[in-house]
Design a protein around this motif. Structure first.
Motif, PDB file in Angstrom:
ATOM      1  N   MET A   1       6.419 -20.214  -4.320  1.00 40.28           N
ATOM      2  CA  MET A   1       5.654 -20.866  -3.259  1.00 40.28           C
ATOM      3  C   MET A   1       4.284 -21.268  -3.800  1.00 40.28           C
ATOM      4  SD  MET A   1       5.973 -21.591   0.110  1.00 40.28           S
ATOM      5  CE  MET A   1       7.092 -20.368   0.832  1.00 40.28           C
ATOM      6  N   LEU A   2       3.883 -22.503  -3.497  1.00 41.81           N
ATOM      7  CA  LEU A   2       2.576 -22.992  -3.937  1.00 41.81           C
ATOM      8  C   LEU A   2       1.450 -22.193  -3.279  1.00 41.81           C
ATOM      9  CD1 LEU A   2       3.233 -26.833  -3.545  1.00 41.81           C
ATOM     10  CD2 LEU A   2       2.899 -25.637  -5.718  1.00 41.81           C
ATOM     11  N   ASN A   3       0.376 -21.932  -4.030  1.00 38.81           N
ATOM     12  CA  ASN A   3      -0.824 -21.368  -3.425  1.00 38.81           C
ATOM     13  C   ASN A   3      -1.470 -22.439  -2.558  1.00 38.81           C
ATOM     14  OD1 ASN A   3      -0.691 -18.830  -4.651  1.00 38.81           O
ATOM     15  ND2 ASN A   3      -1.643 -19.604  -6.517  1.00 38.81           N
ATOM     16  N   CYS A   4      -1.971 -22.050  -1.400  1.00 34.58           N
ATOM     17  CA  CYS A   4      -2.506 -23.014  -0.437  1.00 34.58           C
ATOM     18  C   CYS A   4      -3.796 -22.525   0.194  1.00 34.58           C
ATOM     19  CB  CYS A   4      -1.502 -23.255   0.703  1.00 34.58           C
ATOM     20  SG  CYS A   4       0.132 -23.822   0.212  1.00 34.58           S
ATOM     21  N   GLU A   5      -4.629 -23.476   0.568  1.00 34.45           N
ATOM     22  CA  GLU A   5      -5.708 -23.213   1.512  1.00 34.45           C
ATOM     23  C   GLU A   5      -5.117 -23.466   2.897  1.00 34.45           C
ATOM     24  OE1 GLU A   5      -8.755 -22.085   0.583  1.00 34.45           O
ATOM     25  OE2 GLU A   5      -7.798 -22.051  -1.381  1.00 34.45           O
ATOM     26  N   VAL A   6      -5.192 -22.485   3.765  1.00 38.84           N
ATOM     27  CA  VAL A   6      -4.632 -22.626   5.116  1.00 38.84           C
ATOM     28  C   VAL A   6      -5.753 -22.464   6.136  1.00 38.84           C
ATOM     29  CG1 VAL A   6      -2.964 -21.734   6.788  1.00 38.84           C
ATOM     30  CG2 VAL A   6      -2.405 -21.731   4.340  1.00 38.84           C
ATOM     31  N   VAL A   7      -5.874 -23.447   7.015  1.00 38.08           N
ATOM     32  CA  VAL A   7      -6.878 -23.397   8.074  1.00 38.08           C
ATOM     33  C   VAL A   7      -6.140 -23.296   9.409  1.00 38.08           C
ATOM     34  CG1 VAL A   7      -8.833 -24.552   9.161  1.00 38.08           C
ATOM     35  CG2 VAL A   7      -8.468 -24.776   6.686  1.00 38.08           C
ATOM     36  N   GLU A   8      -6.290 -22.163  10.060  1.00 35.06           N
ATOM     37  CA  GLU A   8      -5.598 -21.913  11.317  1.00 35.06           C
ATOM     38  C   GLU A   8      -6.395 -22.460  12.502  1.00 35.06           C
ATOM     39  OE1 GLU A   8      -2.683 -20.712  11.689  1.00 35.06           O
ATOM     40  OE2 GLU A   8      -2.211 -19.591   9.845  1.00 35.06           O
ATOM     41  N   PRO A   9      -5.710 -22.870  13.564  1.00 31.73           N
ATOM     42  CA  PRO A   9      -6.425 -23.269  14.781  1.00 31.73           C
ATOM     43  C   PRO A   9      -6.993 -22.044  15.493  1.00 31.73           C
ATOM     44  CG  PRO A   9      -4.064 -23.250  15.176  1.00 31.73           C
ATOM     45  CD  PRO A   9      -4.246 -22.967  13.715  1.00 31.73           C
ATOM     46  N   LYS A  10      -7.811 -22.273  16.494  1.00 37.60           N
ATOM     47  CA  LYS A  10      -8.412 -21.154  17.217  1.00 37.60           C
ATOM     48  C   LYS A  10      -7.367 -20.336  17.967  1.00 37.60           C
ATOM     49  CE  LYS A  10     -13.044 -23.097  17.761  1.00 37.60           C
ATOM     50  NZ  LYS A  10     -14.096 -23.551  18.703  1.00 37.60           N
ATOM     51  N   GLY A  11      -6.380 -21.024  18.527  1.00 39.45           N
ATOM     52  CA  GLY A  11      -5.304 -20.342  19.235  1.00 39.45           C
ATOM     53  C   GLY A  11      -4.036 -20.320  18.401  1.00 39.45           C
ATOM     54  N   ALA A  12      -2.911 -20.144  19.064  1.00 41.88           N
ATOM     55  CA  ALA A  12      -1.625 -20.132  18.371  1.00 41.88           C
ATOM     56  C   ALA A  12      -1.300 -21.532  17.843  1.00 41.88           C
ATOM     57  CB  ALA A  12      -0.530 -19.661  19.318  1.00 41.88           C
ATOM     58  N   ALA A  13      -0.742 -21.589  16.647  1.00 40.82           N
ATOM     59  CA  ALA A  13      -0.357 -22.874  16.055  1.00 40.82           C
ATOM     60  C   ALA A  13       0.973 -23.347  16.625  1.00 40.82           C
ATOM     61  CB  ALA A  13      -0.259 -22.746  14.539  1.00 40.82           C
TER      62      ALA A  13
ATOM     63  N   LEU B   1     -10.257 -34.051  16.678  1.00 40.79           N
ATOM     64  CA  LEU B   1      -9.185 -33.397  17.423  1.00 40.79           C
ATOM     65  C   LEU B   1      -9.772 -32.555  18.549  1.00 40.79           C
ATOM     66  CD1 LEU B   1      -6.882 -32.151  14.494  1.00 40.79           C
ATOM     67  CD2 LEU B   1      -6.919 -34.391  15.631  1.00 40.79           C
ATOM     68  N   PRO B   2      -9.034 -32.388  19.636  1.00 39.34           N
ATOM     69  CA  PRO B   2      -9.539 -31.528  20.715  1.00 39.34           C
ATOM     70  C   PRO B   2      -9.722 -30.092  20.226  1.00 39.34           C
ATOM     71  CG  PRO B   2      -7.233 -32.128  21.084  1.00 39.34           C
ATOM     72  CD  PRO B   2      -7.712 -32.966  19.952  1.00 39.34           C
ATOM     73  N   GLU B   3     -10.614 -29.366  20.867  1.00 36.26           N
ATOM     74  CA  GLU B   3     -10.959 -28.024  20.404  1.00 36.26           C
ATOM     75  C   GLU B   3      -9.744 -27.094  20.366  1.00 36.26           C
ATOM     76  OE1 GLU B   3     -14.280 -24.515  21.346  1.00 36.26           O
ATOM     77  OE2 GLU B   3     -14.263 -26.403  22.475  1.00 36.26           O
ATOM     78  N   ASN B   4      -8.833 -27.271  21.297  1.00 34.91           N
ATOM     79  CA  ASN B   4      -7.637 -26.410  21.377  1.00 34.91           C
ATOM     80  C   ASN B   4      -6.412 -27.102  20.776  1.00 34.91           C
ATOM     81  OD1 ASN B   4      -7.484 -28.375  23.325  1.00 34.91           O
ATOM     82  ND2 ASN B   4      -6.495 -27.083  24.868  1.00 34.91           N
ATOM     83  N   HIS B   5      -6.599 -27.747  19.624  1.00 34.02           N
ATOM     84  CA  HIS B   5      -5.548 -28.622  19.081  1.00 34.02           C
ATOM     85  C   HIS B   5      -4.279 -27.897  18.621  1.00 34.02           C
ATOM     86  CE1 HIS B   5      -6.727 -27.455  15.004  1.00 34.02           C
ATOM     87  NE2 HIS B   5      -7.984 -27.813  15.266  1.00 34.02           N
ATOM     88  N   GLY B   6      -4.338 -26.657  18.239  1.00 38.14           N
ATOM     89  CA  GLY B   6      -3.139 -25.925  17.851  1.00 38.14           C
ATOM     90  C   GLY B   6      -2.495 -26.362  16.539  1.00 38.14           C
ATOM     91  N   VAL B   7      -3.264 -27.037  15.684  1.00 39.22           N
ATOM     92  CA  VAL B   7      -2.707 -27.544  14.419  1.00 39.22           C
ATOM     93  C   VAL B   7      -3.108 -26.646  13.252  1.00 39.22           C
ATOM     94  CG1 VAL B   7      -2.566 -29.495  12.831  1.00 39.22           C
ATOM     95  CG2 VAL B   7      -2.815 -29.909  15.294  1.00 39.22           C
ATOM     96  N   ARG B   8      -2.132 -26.158  12.520  1.00 39.23           N
ATOM     97  CA  ARG B   8      -2.385 -25.429  11.274  1.00 39.23           C
ATOM     98  C   ARG B   8      -2.445 -26.450  10.134  1.00 39.23           C
ATOM     99  NH1 ARG B   8       1.878 -22.173  11.258  1.00 39.23           N
ATOM    100  NH2 ARG B   8       0.717 -20.372  12.022  1.00 39.23           N
ATOM    101  N   PHE B   9      -3.516 -26.425   9.361  1.00 36.80           N
ATOM    102  CA  PHE B   9      -3.650 -27.315   8.209  1.00 36.80           C
ATOM    103  C   PHE B   9      -3.326 -26.532   6.937  1.00 36.80           C
ATOM    104  CE2 PHE B   9      -6.011 -29.664  11.344  1.00 36.80           C
ATOM    105  CZ  PHE B   9      -5.786 -30.994  11.009  1.00 36.80           C
ATOM    106  N   VAL B  10      -2.431 -27.087   6.140  1.00 36.49           N
ATOM    107  CA  VAL B  10      -1.992 -26.448   4.904  1.00 36.49           C
ATOM    108  C   VAL B  10      -2.331 -27.387   3.746  1.00 36.49           C
ATOM    109  CG1 VAL B  10      -0.027 -25.503   3.634  1.00 36.49           C
ATOM    110  CG2 VAL B  10      -0.116 -25.291   6.140  1.00 36.49           C
ATOM    111  N   PHE B  11      -3.163 -26.906   2.828  1.00 32.39           N
ATOM    112  CA  PHE B  11      -3.601 -27.717   1.685  1.00 32.39           C
ATOM    113  C   PHE B  11      -3.153 -27.032   0.395  1.00 32.39           C
ATOM    114  CE2 PHE B  11      -6.768 -28.257   5.080  1.00 32.39           C
ATOM    115  CZ  PHE B  11      -6.812 -29.649   5.213  1.00 32.39           C
ATOM    116  N   PRO B  12      -1.981 -27.373  -0.120  1.00 34.27           N
ATOM    117  CA  PRO B  12      -1.493 -26.706  -1.334  1.00 34.27           C
ATOM    118  C   PRO B  12      -2.259 -27.127  -2.585  1.00 34.27           C
ATOM    119  CG  PRO B  12       0.045 -28.407  -0.626  1.00 34.27           C
ATOM    120  CD  PRO B  12      -1.014 -28.329   0.432  1.00 34.27           C
ATOM    121  N   HIS B  13      -2.305 -26.205  -3.549  1.00 37.08           N
ATOM    122  CA  HIS B  13      -2.881 -26.489  -4.863  1.00 37.08           C
ATOM    123  C   HIS B  13      -1.756 -26.899  -5.815  1.00 37.08           C
ATOM    124  CE1 HIS B  13      -6.714 -24.596  -3.736  1.00 37.08           C
ATOM    125  NE2 HIS B  13      -6.023 -23.583  -3.242  1.00 37.08           N
TER     126      HIS B  13
END
Length: 219
Positions: free
Chosen positions: A1-13, A39-51
């Motif tokens: 699995m690639l190493n990633c920077e993961v940015v979670e939303p404030k709530g559940a993704a 994006l709206p504050e409660n967007h629920g989007v997980r951002f995954v940035f692989p290296h």
């Protein structure tokens, strides 16, 4: 699995964006863009940035650097290592599977890629066996147009192509060519050009955010 920077939303993704960087860069590159997407504050989007893995790159004198695949020549067609681009695509499919395993529907997963990362995003999204929310290709080219096997699920894929009109690294003609090839394959991509070089600009970031809001039905 690639190493990633993961940015979670404030709530559940409940959605995910997997965003691939360009040659010699890293997964950190596009993290600062997130707050500017509108994006709206409660967007629920997980951002995954692989290296990308570090490999020797022929056009850079064999120097080892983060790269999704080797580039043998900088011709307008680009001579690349097809085995390596497929390997990188397989690694991205693993990341998609991880999101599926976490309960995110494939229809709520967006693939995005800048430059080299965009070439991998093209190959992955168009061959992926499940429907995706959309494909964002930024300052890139369709490297595997002759090799990719289109999946049935990709036939309705939403595709937005963004490119700089002054790009010296990946000339805009390569973006136009990708657009034309996709149209010949039956897709209906949206194309937008910006007065910039091989980079991203504020106007483009807003458009990326608008694409995500439309595809993921955010606010």
């Amino acid at each position: 699995m690639l190493n990633c920077e993961v940015v979670e939303p404030k709530g559940a993704a409940d959605a995910a964006v997997i965003w691939l960087h360009g040659l010699g860069a890293s997964g950190h590159d596009f993290v600062p863009v997130i707050p500017h997407l509108g994006l709206p504050e409660n967007h629920g989007v997980r951002f995954v940035f692989p290296h990308a893995p570090e490999i020797p790159v022929t056009i850079n004198g064999g120097m080892v650097m983060p790269a999704w695949y080797d580039i043998f020549a900088m011709s307008i067609e680009r001579e690349i290592d097809l085995v390596q681009i497929e390997s990188s695509s397989a690694a991205v499919r693993e990341l998609i599977q991880r999101e599926l395993d976490a309960g995110i529907a494939s229809e709520r997963i967006v693939l995005a890629g800048f430059s080299q990362g965009g070439a991998v995003a093209y190959h992955t999204a168009l061959s992926y066996p499940k429907p995706l929310a959309g494909l964002l290709t930024l300052s890139t080219y369709f490297a595997t147009a002759k090799e990719v096997t289109l999946s049935e699920a990709s036939k309705t894929l939403a595709i937005h192509i963004f490119h700089g009109s002054q790009d010296p690294m990946v000339p805009e003609t390569m973006g136009h060519t990708a657009n034309q090839i996709l149209q010949s394959m039956g897709f209906n991509p949206k194309y937008r050009s910006y007065p910039m070089q091989h980079e991203v600009c504020v106007e483009e970031i807003v458009d990326i955010g608008n694409s995500l809001k439309a595809w993921l039905q955010l606010g």
